[in-house]
Write an enzyme that holds these catalytic residues in place. Structure first.
Site, PDB file in Angstrom:
ATOM      1  N   GLU A   1      -0.888  10.960  -2.146  1.00 20.43           N
ATOM      2  CA  GLU A   1      -1.287  11.612  -0.889  1.00 20.43           C
ATOM      3  C   GLU A   1      -2.546  12.466  -1.084  1.00 20.43           C
ATOM      4  OE1 GLU A   1       1.962  12.969   1.555  1.00 20.43           O
ATOM      5  OE2 GLU A   1       3.356  11.634   0.554  1.00 20.43           O
TER       6      GLU A   1
ATOM      7  N   ASP B   1       6.564  12.056  10.723  1.00 21.10           N
ATOM      8  CA  ASP B   1       6.403  12.215   9.284  1.00 21.10           C
ATOM      9  C   ASP B   1       6.748  13.663   8.905  1.00 21.10           C
ATOM     10  OD1 ASP B   1       5.769  11.794   6.652  1.00 21.10           O
ATOM     11  OD2 ASP B   1       3.703  11.150   6.980  1.00 21.10           O
TER      12      ASP B   1
HETATM   13  C1  BGC Z   1       4.312  10.903   3.682  1.00 17.36           C
HETATM   14  C2  BGC Z   1       5.047   9.695   4.177  1.00 17.36           C
HETATM   15  C3  BGC Z   1       6.382   9.580   3.477  1.00 17.36           C
HETATM   16  C4  BGC Z   1       7.153  10.857   3.697  1.00 17.36           C
HETATM   17  C5  BGC Z   1       8.543  10.851   3.095  1.00 17.36           C
HETATM   18  C6  BGC Z   1       5.158  12.160   3.690  1.00 17.36           C
HETATM   19  O1  BGC Z   1       4.533  13.179   2.988  1.00 17.36           O
HETATM   20  O2  BGC Z   1       3.149  11.103   4.471  1.00 17.36           O
HETATM   21  O3  BGC Z   1       4.270   8.553   3.978  1.00 17.36           O
HETATM   22  O4  BGC Z   1       7.071   8.469   3.946  1.00 17.36           O
HETATM   23  O5  BGC Z   1       6.430  11.939   3.129  1.00 17.36           O
HETATM   24  O6  BGC Z   1       8.546  10.992   1.718  1.00 17.36           O
END
Ligand code: BGC
Length: 610
Positions: free
Chosen positions: A500, A312
């Site tokens: 998030e 990630d």
């Molecule tokens: C997130 C992921 C996401 C990625 C790409 C990260 O901050 O945890 O779930 O897929 O960003 O955008």
């Protein structure tokens, strides 16, 4: 006119030119269509193509394939082919300047074309977070966020939604989707509860597998995330200074590992998922991206996962201060593609050095690159792309499916038997009543969403009610109405969008404005219906007594009319809670049997719904 020798000569000349041109065209066509290398020949098996391509690649080209770069970090377009980058992503929904369907298709088309200019012409994989539809594009069809789909418990519906999301994504030239989330949220204070189908491993396994099948049946690679244990982090353990629980610590627990955290990933592997994303948190004393036991021994060797393990956002560089050391640890743990997402020059240099120093074996690099190439061949990226129509994106048919999903996602928590509504006079209030941005939540055009009415084809919940009602509908956001009483008051209240860790919240509850609007509305209506628009259950224990009918509507997305369909009886209530609805903050987190840390039970158990 008689043929003169001169005219005759001209004729011969003309015929010769035509014949020669035809021969040139046919030869050019044959040359173009005839694969020059075996890996370009679609008649060969994927294994044969991968083996042939691998045999032609330099170590530098292989390492380039392992780099996944955010689109805005690419300094020069030539870097894409000079570094032979493996993948590009739109981080946090990063979009083209012209954020339209055509703009997306052109942007990705240019990135792909740049990658095809590399020595071996290996196409990039382009990834986006189309987690409730390709929400980056205002015209796309957007569905309820996963938690609402989890409330439908309808695997067939979710598979169909996966197909539609994939069709729209393909039309926008995207081949890789960072979804579904297989996280099992146990603590509603976490800002990512709504990205998951629920809190229970078996439901999440079944529904995620259905979504994966739907996506991948349309030649899109799904990404099961966030491996592993996400949702069970300890409050206050986040290593990100801005967050409280997101990216935090999951305590080592062998029983939970085998009974809860791993089964959804096993189900995803069995459903043929093409990629797995490793989370940003820690499990026990190890950053997940450095956990060789979980990634290589269990996921790859024991479960037989043959696709790409992707880290990630910056996850590998979170392993250690020293970037060389971090890259070595992540790749040796089993990460195949590294979501850097910035410094590809440094990464490719460091990994090259690590191979030369013997810190990373060539076999490990080969294993990673074979996995990446296998996915690219499986998706048909090397072969001619079938034409896709842009009109598919946001089509009426697709939006009708989204509206249906909204209806099926509603959970009736408390019922005063006023529904379905008939000819009552209606008053509507609350911050989420006329706000397509709030009801759509985050990952909708902007990563953090937008509070307001701005999506061109969105229908607010109020609009849906107005369209369905046969009687008068009054609206005041603050619930203050003048002039007598109405039969029914509908308060549509909830959370403003967040994504998030920005959504980590020590006390998820209704805002004072919404609570005041409910109280005001209550004074001038006979029956009060409260509709909660939220990415997670909110603590309502002290208020629910005073409300007559209560509906959890999650984050339904732009098709707000799906709510009116149920209020007015066109559709029945069928949804049930995909996770328990907590009684208090003190009882968080709830365990897998839905018992709080203080031994108390939730306000409503998982599976509840009238
Ligand atoms: C997130 C992921 C996401 C990625 C790409 C990260 O901050 O945890 O779930 O897929 O960003 O955008």
């Amino acid at each position: 006119m008689d043929d003169t020798p001169f005219v005759h000569l001209w004729r011969i000349l003309l015929i010769s030119v035509v014949v020669i041109t035809a021969i040139v065209v046919v030869v050019a066509f044959m040359l173009q269509s005839k694969p020059s290398f075996p890996y370009e020949d679609p008649r060969l098996s994927i294994d044969e193509r991968v083996a042939d391509l691998m045999s032609r690649m330099t170590i530098q080209e292989k390492i380039g394939q392992m780099a996944l770069v955010e689109k805005n970090s690419i300094k020069r377009s030539v870097d894409i082919h000079e570094y032979a980058l493996g993948g590009i992503l739109s981080g946090a929904g990063a979009k083209p300047e012209n954020n339209t369907r055509r703009g997306w298709r052109e942007m990705i088309g240019e990135f792909v074309a740049a990658s095809r200019r590399s020595r071996l012409g290996i196409p990039i994989l382009y990834g986006v977070d189309a987690n409730h539809g390709h929400g980056n594009v205002p015209q796309a069809t957007m569905f309820p966020h996963a938690i609402g789909l989890g409330a439908t418990h309808n695997a067939e519906l979710i598979e169909r939604i996966g197909e539609v999301v994939a069709q729209e994504s393909l039309a926008l030239s995207t081949h890789w989707i960072f979804a579904p989330s297989l996280d099992l949220p146990r603590d509603i204070r976490w800002g990512r509860v709504y990205e998951s189908f629920g809190s229970d491993a078996s439901t999440v396994s079944v529904l995620s597998a259905a979504f994966i099948r739907g996506l991948q049946s349309e030649m899109i690679a799904a990404s099961a995330k966030h491996f592993l244990g996400s949702g069970s982090m300890v409050w206050g353990s986040s290593t990100n200074a801005n967050y409280s629980i997101d990216q935090g610590l999951v305590l080592q627990n062998e029983k939970a590992l085998s009974e809860e955290y791993l089964p959804p990933f096993k189900a995803a592997v069995d459903a043929g998922v093409l990629s797995v994303m490793v989370g940003l948190g820690s499990y026990g004393d190890s950053k997940l991206s450095a956990n060789r036991y979980l990634i290589t021994d269990i996921l790859k060797n024991e479960f037989g996962f043959e696709g790409i393990v992707v880290s990630d956002w910056y996850g590998v560089y979170d392993i250690a201060e020293d970037k060389y050391e971090a890259a070595v640890a992540g790749i040796n743990a089993g990460i195949d593609m590294v979501m850097l997402p910035y410094e590809y020059e440094l990464f490719t240099r460091d990994v090259r050095r690590a191979v030369e120093n013997g810190d990373i074996s060539e076999e490990r690099i080969d294993d990673a690159v074979e996995r990446i190439l296998r996915v690219k061949f499986a998706l048909g990226l090397f072969d001619a792309e079938p034409a896709q129509t842009l009109a598919l994106v946001g089509s009426l048919e697709h939006r009708a499916l989204a509206r249906e999903a909204v209806s099926q996602s509603l959970v009736l928590l408390k019922d005063a038997e006023v529904l379905p509504l008939k000819t009552e006079t209606i008053r509507v209030a609350g911050s989420a009543a006329d706000n397509v941005g709030i009801q759509s939540g985050a990952w909708t055009v902007e990563w953090q969403g937008i509070d307001g009415n701005w999506l061109e084809h969105g229908t607010s919940i109020l609009q849906g009610i107005r369209e369905a009602a046969s009687s008068s509908v009054e609206y005041a956001i603050d619930g203050r109405f003048e002039g007598g009483r109405a039969d029914v008051g509908i308060a549509v209240v909830g959370e403003k969008p967040y994504a998030e860790g920005w959504g980590d919240n020590p006390h998820p509850r209704l805002s004072t404005e919404d609570l005041a609007a409910i109280e005001q509305l209550r004074e001038t209506v006979d029956t009060l219906i409260v509709i909660i628009i939220s990415g997670r259950p909110l603590i309502i224990t002290d208020q629910i007594e005073g409300w007559d009918t209560v509906i959890a509507a999650w984050l339904p997305g732009p098709e707000g009319a799906g709510i009116a369909d149920v209020l007015f009886g066109t559709k029945p209530f069928t949804g049930t809670l995909p996770l328990p609805w907590p009684l208090s903050i003190e009882q968080l987190p709830l365990n897998s049997d839905d018992i709080g840390v203080d031994g108390t039970t939730p306000l409503y158990p998982r599976g509840y719904g009238l």
